[in-house]
Design a protein around this motif. Sequence first.
Motif, PDB file in Angstrom:
ATOM      1  N   ASN A   1       0.898  -1.090   0.247  1.00 58.29           N
ATOM      2  CA  ASN A   1      -0.163  -0.088  -0.149  1.00 58.29           C
ATOM      3  C   ASN A   1       0.931   1.247   0.054  1.00 58.29           C
ATOM      4  O   ASN A   1      -0.063   1.943  -0.516  1.00 58.29           O
ATOM      5  N   SER A   2       2.397   0.808   0.769  1.00 57.60           N
ATOM      6  CA  SER A   2       3.142   2.749   0.239  1.00 57.60           C
ATOM      7  C   SER A   2       3.805   1.859  -0.934  1.00 57.60           C
ATOM      8  O   SER A   2       3.922   3.434  -1.102  1.00 57.60           O
ATOM      9  N   ALA A   3       3.427   1.372  -1.681  1.00 60.04           N
ATOM     10  CA  ALA A   3       3.973   0.995  -2.700  1.00 60.04           C
ATOM     11  C   ALA A   3       2.985   1.729  -3.266  1.00 60.04           C
ATOM     12  O   ALA A   3       3.697   3.211  -4.553  1.00 60.04           O
ATOM     13  N   THR A   4       2.154   1.735  -3.643  1.00 58.15           N
ATOM     14  CA  THR A   4       1.164   1.952  -4.321  1.00 58.15           C
ATOM     15  C   THR A   4       0.867   3.256  -4.234  1.00 58.15           C
ATOM     16  O   THR A   4      -0.583   4.484  -5.087  1.00 58.15           O
ATOM     17  N   LEU A   5       0.486   4.170  -2.697  1.00 53.96           N
ATOM     18  CA  LEU A   5       0.074   4.995  -1.973  1.00 53.96           C
ATOM     19  C   LEU A   5      -1.199   4.954  -1.971  1.00 53.96           C
ATOM     20  O   LEU A   5      -1.859   5.913  -1.108  1.00 53.96           O
ATOM     21  N   VAL A   6      -1.850   4.109  -2.023  1.00 51.92           N
ATOM     22  CA  VAL A   6      -3.070   3.344  -0.948  1.00 51.92           C
ATOM     23  C   VAL A   6      -3.198   3.863  -0.480  1.00 51.92           C
ATOM     24  O   VAL A   6      -3.925   4.308   0.720  1.00 51.92           O
ATOM     25  N   ASN A   7      -1.893   3.467   0.713  1.00 51.99           N
ATOM     26  CA  ASN A   7      -1.687   4.098   2.439  1.00 51.99           C
ATOM     27  C   ASN A   7      -2.160   5.158   2.700  1.00 51.99           C
ATOM     28  O   ASN A   7      -2.640   5.203   3.905  1.00 51.99           O
ATOM     29  N   LYS A   8      -1.501   5.924   1.843  1.00 51.64           N
ATOM     30  CA  LYS A   8      -1.403   7.964   2.537  1.00 51.64           C
ATOM     31  C   LYS A   8      -2.696   8.329   1.863  1.00 51.64           C
ATOM     32  O   LYS A   8      -3.590   8.696   2.765  1.00 51.64           O
ATOM     33  N   GLY A   9      -3.405   7.603   0.736  1.00 49.24           N
ATOM     34  CA  GLY A   9      -4.744   8.019   0.608  1.00 49.24           C
ATOM     35  C   GLY A   9      -5.889   7.312   1.890  1.00 49.24           C
ATOM     36  O   GLY A   9      -7.334   7.810   2.037  1.00 49.24           O
ATOM     37  N   LEU A  10      -6.130   6.002   2.356  1.00 47.96           N
ATOM     38  CA  LEU A  10      -6.475   5.690   3.889  1.00 47.96           C
ATOM     39  C   LEU A  10      -6.201   6.558   4.414  1.00 47.96           C
ATOM     40  O   LEU A  10      -7.103   6.859   5.804  1.00 47.96           O
ATOM     41  N   GLU A  11      -4.653   6.876   4.688  1.00 50.41           N
ATOM     42  CA  GLU A  11      -4.245   7.823   6.015  1.00 50.41           C
ATOM     43  C   GLU A  11      -5.281   9.776   5.507  1.00 50.41           C
ATOM     44  O   GLU A  11      -5.515  10.243   6.726  1.00 50.41           O
ATOM     45  N   VAL A  12      -5.457  10.144   4.172  1.00 51.58           N
ATOM     46  CA  VAL A  12      -5.967  11.139   4.338  1.00 51.58           C
ATOM     47  C   VAL A  12      -7.601  10.996   4.724  1.00 51.58           C
ATOM     48  O   VAL A  12      -8.677  11.862   5.553  1.00 51.58           O
ATOM     49  N   ILE A  13      -8.391  10.053   4.431  1.00 54.31           N
ATOM     50  CA  ILE A  13      -9.403   9.537   5.174  1.00 54.31           C
ATOM     51  C   ILE A  13      -9.567  10.282   6.701  1.00 54.31           C
ATOM     52  O   ILE A  13     -10.041   9.962   7.398  1.00 54.31           O
ATOM     53  N   GLU A  14      -8.803   8.602   7.684  1.00 61.46           N
ATOM     54  CA  GLU A  14      -8.244   9.170   8.401  1.00 61.46           C
ATOM     55  C   GLU A  14      -8.583  10.169   9.240  1.00 61.46           C
ATOM     56  O   GLU A  14      -8.975  10.331   9.947  1.00 61.46           O
TER      57      GLU A  14
END
Length: 405
Positions: free
Chosen positions: A220-233
């Motif tokens: 998720n960090s490689a795709t930046l999905v993790n950062k997207g989740l963190e924006v919602i969080e």
Amino acid sequence: MSPRSLTLLGSTGSIGTQAIDVVRAHPDRFRMQALAAGGGDLRSLARQAAELRVDQVAIARDDTGARSELADALDEAARAAGLRAYRPEIHTGPDAAERVAGQGADVVLNGITGSIGLRPTLAALAAGSTLALANKESLIVGGTLVTRAARPGQIVPVDSEHSAIAQALRAGARGEVRRLVLTASGGPFRGRSRAELADVTPQEALAHPTWDMGQVVTTNSATLVNKGLEVIEAHLLFDVPFDAIEVVVHPQSIVHSMVEFVDGSTLAQASPPTMHIPIALGLSWPERLADVAPACDWTRASTWDFLPLDDEAFPAVRLAEQVGRAGGTAPAVYNAANEVCVAAFHEHRLPFLGIVDVVAEVVDEHVGGNSASPSGVDLTVEEVLAADGWAREAAARSIDRRPRD
């Protein structure tokens, strides 16, 4: 000061083992009450339980041998630790973590990965425990279902970015905040164009330059999905509109996030890249523990870079913002579809770029198609879990339809 009682969910994972490091270093401050894990590594779980002498141990496994295997592992660990007649209460099954989360410990650290952390999160909040939240997915998929269940200040973020924001926010009043700035390392593919990402391998995706995480979070960090989740969080934790949340790439991972105030001041929380600090704060909040990790060495020359996010190569963040604005069950769909896609990528059934492409396809079908997204106000656990299941099936169908090389 009496020690705080703790329940640790996901004890054998990255967050869990580092939380035990913190507890081990501050035995006078904490008493571990219960441990929960998936059950894939019973020996490690049993060693943790024996060392900390917890009262309860829980695993998600519900096969016929789960209870006896865990009991045997606990007996072996107790003998190795020189303990006599140590036999904690054992919980097994899909609701085991939920059961121990709802027992009323002072602090419940939810370090489970994935949306399966939702029910334990709600159980901890209902029991009145402070929730040290590392399981961002439960907040993201639950949305207002979780925020409505929490009293003010009951949820303490453990993600390094949100912990940084929580620390910086203590310097000003709510009305003085202009925007939140989430930093991202950029992952292993920072600087690559979309075309250059077409043929990356699972091994390359797991080679994160800064953090040591599990397969899902690292991907998720490689795709930046993790950062997207963190924006919602961040939107849900701090009640800040999406227009006032920005992502900036910071390769050094020293500044963990920032808060910009209306007068033009920006406060940044900086520390070497370690999860021990935000975990310790989650357990001891609002107090700080001494000597959790080394501080920045200001006697050595260093340079920190801040770069704009490349939305074309990494569209996951903007997609997450769209999902967050849609609300309802859309975030659950985004998260569930991504988990299926990450698994398919590591099984060589989906290319790297296909991860976010499939997630976007499933989200579009859910939000604009025949699968209505209930409003956040009326959201229920059953609707969230139904959307999660639908998204997994839709993602699997999309993956199966795609041509294979």
